[in-house]
Design a protein around this motif. Structure first.
Motif, PDB file in Angstrom:
ATOM      1  N   GLU A   3      22.808  18.265-119.767  1.00 25.81           N
ATOM      2  CA  GLU A   3      22.275  19.005-120.953  1.00 25.81           C
ATOM      3  C   GLU A   3      21.874  20.416-120.428  1.00 25.81           C
ATOM      4  N   LEU A   4      20.921  20.478-119.561  1.00 26.86           N
ATOM      5  CA  LEU A   4      20.426  21.924-118.910  1.00 26.86           C
ATOM      6  C   LEU A   4      21.607  22.708-118.570  1.00 26.86           C
ATOM      7  N   LYS A   5      22.488  22.197-117.923  1.00 30.39           N
ATOM      8  CA  LYS A   5      23.520  23.236-117.509  1.00 30.39           C
ATOM      9  C   LYS A   5      24.320  23.619-118.557  1.00 30.39           C
ATOM     10  N   ILE A   6      24.605  22.786-119.595  1.00 35.47           N
ATOM     11  CA  ILE A   6      25.416  23.292-120.757  1.00 35.47           C
ATOM     12  C   ILE A   6      24.394  24.488-121.551  1.00 35.47           C
ATOM     13  N   ALA A   7      23.171  24.154-121.526  1.00 35.73           N
ATOM     14  CA  ALA A   7      22.107  24.975-122.123  1.00 35.73           C
ATOM     15  C   ALA A   7      21.935  26.517-121.462  1.00 35.73           C
ATOM     16  N   LEU A   8      22.048  26.259-120.128  1.00 28.61           N
ATOM     17  CA  LEU A   8      22.009  27.523-119.378  1.00 28.61           C
ATOM     18  C   LEU A   8      23.263  28.406-119.158  1.00 28.61           C
ATOM     19  N   GLU A   9      24.257  27.709-119.689  1.00 23.86           N
ATOM     20  CA  GLU A   9      25.590  28.495-119.779  1.00 23.86           C
ATOM     21  C   GLU A   9      26.012  29.461-121.020  1.00 23.86           C
ATOM     22  N   LYS A  10      25.037  28.870-121.932  1.00 24.07           N
ATOM     23  CA  LYS A  10      25.099  29.795-123.352  1.00 24.07           C
ATOM     24  C   LYS A  10      24.963  31.463-123.103  1.00 24.07           C
ATOM     25  N   GLY A  11      25.862  32.163-123.572  1.00 27.68           N
ATOM     26  CA  GLY A  11      25.969  33.433-123.607  1.00 27.68           C
ATOM     27  C   GLY A  11      24.549  34.409-123.921  1.00 27.68           C
ATOM     28  N   ALA A  12      24.017  33.695-125.109  1.00 27.77           N
ATOM     29  CA  ALA A  12      22.808  34.271-125.353  1.00 27.77           C
ATOM     30  C   ALA A  12      21.606  33.055-125.441  1.00 27.77           C
ATOM     31  N   ILE A  13      20.369  33.354-125.104  1.00 26.79           N
ATOM     32  CA  ILE A  13      19.346  32.331-125.202  1.00 26.79           C
ATOM     33  C   ILE A  13      18.074  33.021-125.344  1.00 26.79           C
ATOM     34  N   THR A  14      17.291  32.376-126.192  1.00 25.17           N
ATOM     35  CA  THR A  14      15.791  33.051-126.594  1.00 25.17           C
ATOM     36  C   THR A  14      15.106  32.652-125.536  1.00 25.17           C
ATOM     37  N   GLN A  15      13.689  33.201-125.407  1.00 29.82           N
ATOM     38  CA  GLN A  15      12.749  32.990-124.543  1.00 29.82           C
ATOM     39  C   GLN A  15      12.262  31.476-124.910  1.00 29.82           C
ATOM     40  N   GLY A  16      12.283  31.148-126.147  1.00 30.66           N
ATOM     41  CA  GLY A  16      11.653  29.818-126.340  1.00 30.66           C
ATOM     42  C   GLY A  16      12.564  28.704-125.590  1.00 30.66           C
ATOM     43  N   GLU A  17      13.930  29.065-125.822  1.00 28.66           N
ATOM     44  CA  GLU A  17      14.753  27.976-124.955  1.00 28.66           C
ATOM     45  C   GLU A  17      14.652  27.851-123.662  1.00 28.66           C
ATOM     46  N   LEU A  18      14.317  29.229-123.082  1.00 25.84           N
ATOM     47  CA  LEU A  18      14.133  29.266-121.503  1.00 25.84           C
ATOM     48  C   LEU A  18      12.713  28.522-121.426  1.00 25.84           C
ATOM     49  N   ASP A  19      11.910  28.690-122.123  1.00 24.88           N
ATOM     50  CA  ASP A  19      10.678  28.107-121.841  1.00 24.88           C
ATOM     51  C   ASP A  19      10.868  26.290-121.992  1.00 24.88           C
ATOM     52  N   LYS A  20      11.702  25.991-122.921  1.00 23.59           N
ATOM     53  CA  LYS A  20      11.838  24.570-123.083  1.00 23.59           C
ATOM     54  C   LYS A  20      12.623  24.074-121.814  1.00 23.59           C
ATOM     55  N   ALA A  21      13.690  24.769-121.386  1.00 21.99           N
ATOM     56  CA  ALA A  21      14.449  24.251-120.268  1.00 21.99           C
ATOM     57  C   ALA A  21      13.590  24.349-118.994  1.00 21.99           C
ATOM     58  N   ASN A  22      12.572  25.433-118.753  1.00 19.95           N
ATOM     59  CA  ASN A  22      11.803  25.463-117.640  1.00 19.95           C
ATOM     60  C   ASN A  22      10.915  24.123-117.682  1.00 19.95           C
ATOM     61  N   SER A  23      10.389  23.769-118.884  1.00 22.75           N
ATOM     62  CA  SER A  23       9.607  22.595-118.875  1.00 22.75           C
ATOM     63  C   SER A  23      10.288  21.226-118.818  1.00 22.75           C
ATOM     64  N   GLN A  24      11.551  21.216-119.023  1.00 22.68           N
ATOM     65  CA  GLN A  24      12.364  20.184-118.800  1.00 22.68           C
ATOM     66  C   GLN A  24      12.538  19.970-117.249  1.00 22.68           C
ATOM     67  N   ILE A  25      13.039  21.190-116.643  1.00 19.02           N
ATOM     68  CA  ILE A  25      13.062  21.183-115.345  1.00 19.02           C
ATOM     69  C   ILE A  25      11.804  20.653-114.542  1.00 19.02           C
ATOM     70  N   ASN A  26      10.685  21.217-114.993  1.00 22.48           N
ATOM     71  CA  ASN A  26       9.392  20.528-114.258  1.00 22.48           C
ATOM     72  C   ASN A  26       9.278  19.120-114.527  1.00 22.48           C
ATOM     73  N   GLU A  27       9.662  18.449-115.610  1.00 18.35           N
ATOM     74  CA  GLU A  27       9.769  17.240-116.014  1.00 18.35           C
ATOM     75  C   GLU A  27      10.574  16.402-114.845  1.00 18.35           C
ATOM     76  N   LEU A  28      11.958  17.266-114.601  1.00 15.86           N
ATOM     77  CA  LEU A  28      12.715  16.442-113.760  1.00 15.86           C
ATOM     78  C   LEU A  28      12.265  16.448-112.635  1.00 15.86           C
ATOM     79  N   LYS A  29      11.623  17.774-111.774  1.00 15.84           N
ATOM     80  CA  LYS A  29      11.122  17.644-110.675  1.00 15.84           C
ATOM     81  C   LYS A  29      10.221  16.594-110.258  1.00 15.84           C
ATOM     82  N   THR A  30       9.318  16.387-111.360  1.00 18.98           N
ATOM     83  CA  THR A  30       8.169  15.411-111.083  1.00 18.98           C
ATOM     84  C   THR A  30       8.805  13.774-111.247  1.00 18.98           C
TER      85      THR A  30
END
Length: 300
Positions: free
Chosen positions: A90-117
């Motif tokens: 899901e994260l790969k698909i989201a990060l491949e989008k041509g345009a992405i908002t700061q909010g979406e980036l923040d959400k992706a970053n939060s999910q990645i931190n959860e995945l790290k944990t």
């Protein structure tokens, strides 16, 4: 020459031009800085996306390492890994989008931190599982070695017991002390008369003693005789068979004796189904599957 005077109307035009030029300069400056900010913002967002993609790839590599171990995972760990890989996709698909908002980036970053944990906890569980597997393998190997040692000792004991039993059996076997054979005939009166000629012999009488043996079993023992004529032919019926010295044999005659570990003399009479011939007759005696001994008589 006197300076030319500027009338009021021309002065107003000059003021107006100054204001317009100033406005244009301000507008151009605003547009320049705005475009620059947007360009910097684009660069910042692209860089953030690349960093997040790299983090996702690192997490995926960690999961691939676990999978490469080929461990026998329980259902809980398998399900956790499946959910983590779904979230990565899901994260790969989201990060491949041509345009992405700061909010979406923040959400992706939060999910990645959860995945790290999650991956850290997941790896901790895998490490513990490996330790448990190593402990179980060592315990199993130790148990197998113990069983092998026990089996080896049991086999050795069995061989020793077998050898001991064989030795005891050999030591307990009956053996002839002495034996003699006489030929005789029976008179009309019933009296037995010893003879030495084959022409007058009717029977053979085998007299023998057995060596005293404390290990030998007292009581009844079956004694078998095998009688050979001077030509080496066994004189026996086809149906008379027994086992001795590890093979099946034919016997000429058999009787029971009562062995009491004493100096008793035993007698076995044997009638020849054929006329006696000149030469040496050999009698071999057997008891309890072993050879007792032999004796011979020479008939003229």
């Amino acid at each position: 020459m006197e300076p030319q005077k500027i009338n009021k109307g021309d002065r107003n035009k000059i003021y107006f031009l100054v204001i317009v030029i100033t406005a244009l300069i301000g507008t151009n400056a605003y547009l320049f800085f705005k475009d620059r900010q947007q360009s910097e913002r684009f660069v910042t967002v692209s860089t953030e996306k690349d960093k997040l993609r790299l983090e996702v790839e690192k997490i995926e590599v960690e999961l691939d390492k676990v999978e490469a171990l080929n461990l026998d995972l329980n259902e809980k760990l398998i399900e956790e890994q499946k959910l983590a890989r779904e979230k990565i996709d899901e994260l790969k698909i989201a990060l491949e989008k041509g345009a992405i908002t700061q909010g979406e980036l923040d959400k992706a970053n939060s999910q990645i931190n959860e995945l790290k944990t999650f991956v850290k906890n997941y790896n901790d569980q895998i490490i513990q599982l490996q330790k448990d597997n190593i402990f179980l393998k060592n315990s199993r190997d130790s148990l197998e070695n113990t069983l092998k040692n026990i089996s080896s000792r049991a086999s050795n004991l069995e061989n020793e017991n077998s050898n001991l039993s064989a030795k005891v059996k050999t030591a307990a076997a009956l053996k002839l002390q002495n034996a003699e054979i006489i030929a005789f005939r029976t008179k009309s009166s019933g009296k037995k008369v010893e003879v030495t000629k084959s022409s007058t012999a009717e029977k053979l009488s085998v007299r023998f003693n057995i060596i005293p043996n404390e290990l030998a079993e007292k009581g009844h023992h079956n004694i078998y005789l095998r009688v050979f004529d001077p030509a080496g032919n066994l004189l026996a019926n086809e149906g008379n068979r027994f086992e001795a010295d590890g093979q099946e044999m034919q016997y000429s005659h058999s009787i029971y004796i009562n062995y009491n570990n004493d100096d008793s003399t035993y007698v076995i009479d044997w009638t020849n189904p054929k006329p006696f011939i000149k030469g040496i007759y050999t009698v071999i005696l057997y008891a309890d599957g072993n050879t007792l001994g032999k004796a011979q008589v020479d008939l003229r």
